[in-house]
Design a protein around this motif. Structure first.
Motif, short mmCIF file in Angstrom:
data_model
loop_
_atom_site.label_atom_id
_atom_site.label_comp_id
_atom_site.label_asym_id
_atom_site.label_seq_id
_atom_site.Cartn_x
_atom_site.Cartn_y
_atom_site.Cartn_z
N PHE A 1 40.56 41.15 -49.08
CA PHE A 1 41.14 39.84 -49.37
C PHE A 1 40.29 38.72 -48.77
CE2 PHE A 1 43.74 36.31 -47.82
CZ PHE A 1 44.30 35.85 -48.99
N LEU A 2 39.89 38.88 -47.51
CA LEU A 2 39.10 37.84 -46.83
C LEU A 2 37.69 37.74 -47.40
CD1 LEU A 2 40.33 38.51 -43.18
CD2 LEU A 2 40.95 36.58 -44.66
N ALA A 3 37.10 38.87 -47.75
CA ALA A 3 35.79 38.85 -48.40
C ALA A 3 35.89 38.14 -49.75
CB ALA A 3 35.25 40.26 -48.59
N GLY A 4 36.97 38.38 -50.46
CA GLY A 4 37.19 37.71 -51.74
C GLY A 4 37.34 36.21 -51.57
N PHE A 5 37.97 35.78 -50.49
CA PHE A 5 38.10 34.35 -50.22
C PHE A 5 36.71 33.71 -50.10
CE2 PHE A 5 38.30 30.69 -47.40
CZ PHE A 5 39.34 29.95 -47.97
N GLY A 6 35.79 34.41 -49.43
CA GLY A 6 34.44 33.87 -49.27
C GLY A 6 33.67 33.82 -50.57
N ILE A 7 33.75 34.86 -51.38
CA ILE A 7 32.93 34.94 -52.59
C ILE A 7 33.59 34.26 -53.78
CG2 ILE A 7 33.81 37.07 -53.67
CD1 ILE A 7 30.10 36.28 -52.98
N GLY A 8 34.86 33.88 -53.65
CA GLY A 8 35.61 33.36 -54.79
C GLY A 8 35.04 32.09 -55.40
N ALA A 9 34.42 31.25 -54.56
CA ALA A 9 33.88 29.99 -55.07
C ALA A 9 32.47 30.13 -55.62
CB ALA A 9 33.89 28.95 -53.95
N GLU A 10 31.84 31.28 -55.41
CA GLU A 10 30.41 31.41 -55.71
C GLU A 10 30.10 31.18 -57.19
OE1 GLU A 10 26.39 32.24 -54.44
OE2 GLU A 10 28.23 31.65 -53.42
N ALA A 11 30.82 31.84 -58.09
CA ALA A 11 30.48 31.74 -59.51
C ALA A 11 30.64 30.33 -60.07
CB ALA A 11 31.31 32.75 -60.31
N PRO A 12 31.81 29.67 -59.92
CA PRO A 12 31.90 28.31 -60.46
C PRO A 12 30.98 27.33 -59.76
CG PRO A 12 33.90 28.88 -59.23
CD PRO A 12 33.10 30.13 -59.39
N ARG B 1 33.28 18.06 -60.83
CA ARG B 1 32.92 19.25 -61.61
C ARG B 1 33.23 20.55 -60.87
NH1 ARG B 1 28.16 17.71 -63.29
NH2 ARG B 1 29.11 16.94 -65.22
N ALA B 2 32.86 20.64 -59.60
CA ALA B 2 33.12 21.87 -58.84
C ALA B 2 34.62 22.09 -58.66
CB ALA B 2 32.42 21.81 -57.49
N THR B 3 35.34 21.01 -58.38
CA THR B 3 36.81 21.12 -58.21
C THR B 3 37.45 21.61 -59.50
OG1 THR B 3 36.84 19.32 -56.60
CG2 THR B 3 38.92 19.84 -57.69
N ALA B 4 37.06 21.02 -60.63
CA ALA B 4 37.67 21.37 -61.92
C ALA B 4 37.35 22.80 -62.32
CB ALA B 4 37.18 20.39 -62.99
N SER B 5 36.08 23.18 -62.24
CA SER B 5 35.72 24.55 -62.62
C SER B 5 36.29 25.55 -61.64
CB SER B 5 34.20 24.70 -62.72
OG SER B 5 33.58 24.42 -61.48
N GLY B 6 36.34 25.18 -60.36
CA GLY B 6 36.91 26.07 -59.35
C GLY B 6 38.40 26.29 -59.55
N ALA B 7 39.11 25.21 -59.92
CA ALA B 7 40.55 25.35 -60.16
C ALA B 7 40.82 26.27 -61.34
CB ALA B 7 41.17 23.97 -60.41
N GLY B 8 40.06 26.08 -62.43
CA GLY B 8 40.23 26.96 -63.58
C GLY B 8 39.86 28.39 -63.26
N TYR B 9 38.72 28.56 -62.57
CA TYR B 9 38.24 29.89 -62.23
C TYR B 9 39.19 30.58 -61.26
CZ TYR B 9 34.54 33.40 -61.83
OH TYR B 9 33.80 34.57 -61.89
N SER B 10 39.84 29.81 -60.39
CA SER B 10 40.79 30.41 -59.45
C SER B 10 41.93 31.10 -60.18
CB SER B 10 41.34 29.33 -58.50
OG SER B 10 42.25 28.48 -59.17
N LEU B 11 42.33 30.54 -61.32
CA LEU B 11 43.40 31.16 -62.10
C LEU B 11 42.94 32.50 -62.66
CD1 LEU B 11 44.85 28.06 -63.97
CD2 LEU B 11 45.83 29.26 -62.01
N ALA C 1 38.27 30.05 -54.53
CA ALA C 1 37.79 29.21 -55.63
C ALA C 1 38.40 27.82 -55.58
CB ALA C 1 38.09 29.88 -56.97
N ILE C 2 39.65 27.72 -55.15
CA ILE C 2 40.31 26.41 -55.05
C ILE C 2 39.74 25.60 -53.90
CG2 ILE C 2 42.49 25.23 -54.57
CD1 ILE C 2 43.92 27.53 -55.99
N PHE C 3 39.77 26.17 -52.70
CA PHE C 3 39.46 25.40 -51.50
C PHE C 3 37.96 25.17 -51.32
CE2 PHE C 3 43.67 27.21 -50.40
CZ PHE C 3 44.34 26.01 -50.21
N LEU C 4 37.14 26.20 -51.53
CA LEU C 4 35.72 26.05 -51.27
C LEU C 4 35.02 25.24 -52.35
CD1 LEU C 4 34.82 29.55 -49.79
CD2 LEU C 4 35.46 27.46 -48.61
N ASN C 5 35.50 25.30 -53.61
CA ASN C 5 34.90 24.45 -54.63
C ASN C 5 35.30 23.00 -54.46
OD1 ASN C 5 33.18 25.76 -56.87
ND2 ASN C 5 34.79 27.26 -56.53
N ARG C 6 36.51 22.75 -53.99
CA ARG C 6 36.88 21.37 -53.67
C ARG C 6 35.98 20.85 -52.55
NH1 ARG C 6 37.55 16.63 -55.35
NH2 ARG C 6 38.71 15.25 -53.97
#
Length: 465
Positions: free
Chosen positions: A117-128, A383-393, A73-78
């Motif tokens: 863990f790696l699958a989660g890395f890929g899907i982590g940015a999807e929602a935000p 917007r993607a960076t901000a929502s991704g950072a919050g969602y990553s938490l 969510a942090i890296f892919l949304n940025r």
């Protein structure tokens, strides 16, 4: 129309087939994001029996994908704010699909945890990222309603996943049934990935980073989908007066005076909301096992309670634009705390199903409201960076949550566990009710005007309660 900014034209344009197709494609991508989120929970007791694991290892299995989502969510949304929404979509689902497929063939728990863990890395940015994209292409007066339709498709994954698990997990066709659940998730994500290639880039984002000619070409595509009567309706509207498009903004914008309070309240919210939302869906099969129900019965009850997810999403359709989003979040957070405790103290199948259904129903009204809210309170270029950072938490909190709630469930029971969940939801109510801005039906540019980055002047609307 050509004299208006791209953002103003997007807010004036009626909803057409291009909006509906985009919402469907995004909803399908979100379907498999949520499918993955609950996969470990649905299969938790089955996999634990298969590999004879418990304690810390069981918590690690439940939390590994969430920890991957935290980083994704942090890296892919940025990345989405740098290279665009459409290209970021391509990375997300491709990474998820590959490693979810590998999960199906994991010979031991260690590799299963790694691949999760790696699958989660890929899907982590999807929602935000999906939230960001839809908020940018939809007109402000229908933003919430159309986004909820996409979420409703997403939330169908929960009962579908429950039914698949109940049918497939007990089987053994070439391999254990639970392994087929991972294969289904992987192949479905490939299908969603293929459809997302037909999405147009966000013209609002293109304008915000100075690529105006590309934004104009895509905007023309949007306007070509209008009927003759819709074009007449636009011509009758008064001209929109909005601030000029914003330039590229640094990540530090999240902490200037205008946005600092929004960032803090969103981060507090995301850390705690997971205890209410994902705490139930992820751990409910284990809660039922702790109450003495066998695997088959727990999967049946889980499936019935999960029906509340799409029902709750449908119920939110007529109210998401009528009730101020911050108060919708507060009210449903209260209901989640109450229904969670009632579920925890229930032992009869009927009460378990009733309170579980009510819990999932209100939790999806809660979820729809906050997903829309979190992308309304920041400028387009971050917007993607901000929502991704919050969602990553929220993903980090979800990854750590089993280490808090699972030992509590095992030592003190379901009532104690849901009491902790209720306390988290009370703090969420104070956080959003006391400090969140009002966002319903307001243009994104109005909500996020930046007079001067260095003035430290607080946006009057950001302090509105």
């Amino acid at each position: 129309m050509a004299t208006l900014s791209i953002a103003a034209r997007l807010d004036r344009i009626p909803v057409s087939s291009i909006h509906r197709k985009a919402a469907f494609i995004i909803g399908l991508g979100l379907f498999f994001e949520l499918y993955d989120v609950y996969l470990s929970g649905v299969l938790g007791s089955v996999i634990s029996e298969q590999f004879h694991i418990s304690g810390v290892t069981q918590s690690l299995l439940l939390g590994s994908s969430f920890l991957g989502m935290f980083l994704g969510a942090i890296f892919l949304n940025r990345m989405a704010d740098v290279i665009g929404r459409r290209k970021a979509f391509m990375f997300n689902l491709l990474i998820y699909s590959v490693f979810t497929f590998l999960c199906a063939f994991s010979p031991n728990v260690s590799l299963l945890v790694l691949f999760r863990f790696l699958a989660g890395f890929g899907i982590g940015a999807e929602a935000p990222l999906c939230d960001t994209y839809l908020s940018e292409i939809l007109p402000s007066y229908r933003r919430g309603t159309i986004m909820v339709w996409a979420y409703t498709l997403q939330f169908c994954s929960m009962p579908v996943e429950g039914l698949l698990a109940r049918w497939i997990v007990p089987t053994n066709v070439g391999m254990a049934g639970w392994r087929w659940m991972f294969i289904i998730g992987s192949l479905g994500a490939v299908f969603a990935w293929a459809l997302q290639q037909f999405l147009p880039e966000s013209p609002r984002w293109l304008e915000s980073v100075g690529r105006k000619s590309e934004a104009e070409k895509i905007m023309v595509r949007f306007e070509k989908h209008l009927t003759a009567s819709q074009r007449v309706d636009i011509a009758d509207l008064p001209p929109a007066v909005l601030a000029p498009p914003q330039e590229k903004l640094p990540v530090s914008t999240l902490f200037i005076a205008q946005f600092r309070r929004r960032t803090i309240l969103l981060w507090v919210f995301q850390i705690l909301q997971t205890f209410g939302y994902y705490g139930f869906g992820t751990l409910v099969p284990l809660v039922l096992a702790q109450k003495g129900f066998d695997v088959h019965s727990s999967l049946t009850y889980t499936t019935l309670t999960f029906i509340g997810y799409p029902v709750g999403s449908l119920i939110s359709l007529p109210i998401v634009e009528r009730i101020q989003r911050k108060w919708l979040i507060v009210g449903t957070a209260f209901c989640m705390g109450a229904f969670g405790i009632l579920f925890g103290i229930s032992n009869s199948p009927a009460l378990i199903i009733i309170f579980g259904f009510l819990y999932t129903l209100v939790s999806n009204i809660f979820s729809n409201a906050y997903h829309i809210f979190q992308v309304e309170i920041y400028p387009t270029s971050i917007r993607a960076t901000a929502s991704g950072a919050g969602y990553s938490l929220s993903r980090l909190s979800s990854g750590l949550m089993p280490f808090v709630l699972l030992p509590l469930l095992q030592t003190s029971g379901a009532t104690a566990m849901f009491s902790v969940v209720a306390i988290a939801m009370v703090i969420v109510m104070i956080d959003i009710g006391g400090f969140a801005p009002k966002t319903t039906a307001r243009p994104l540019e109005e909500l996020n005007q930046i007079p001067t980055l260095n003035t430290g002047v607080e946006d009057a609307h950001s302090t509105s309660v």
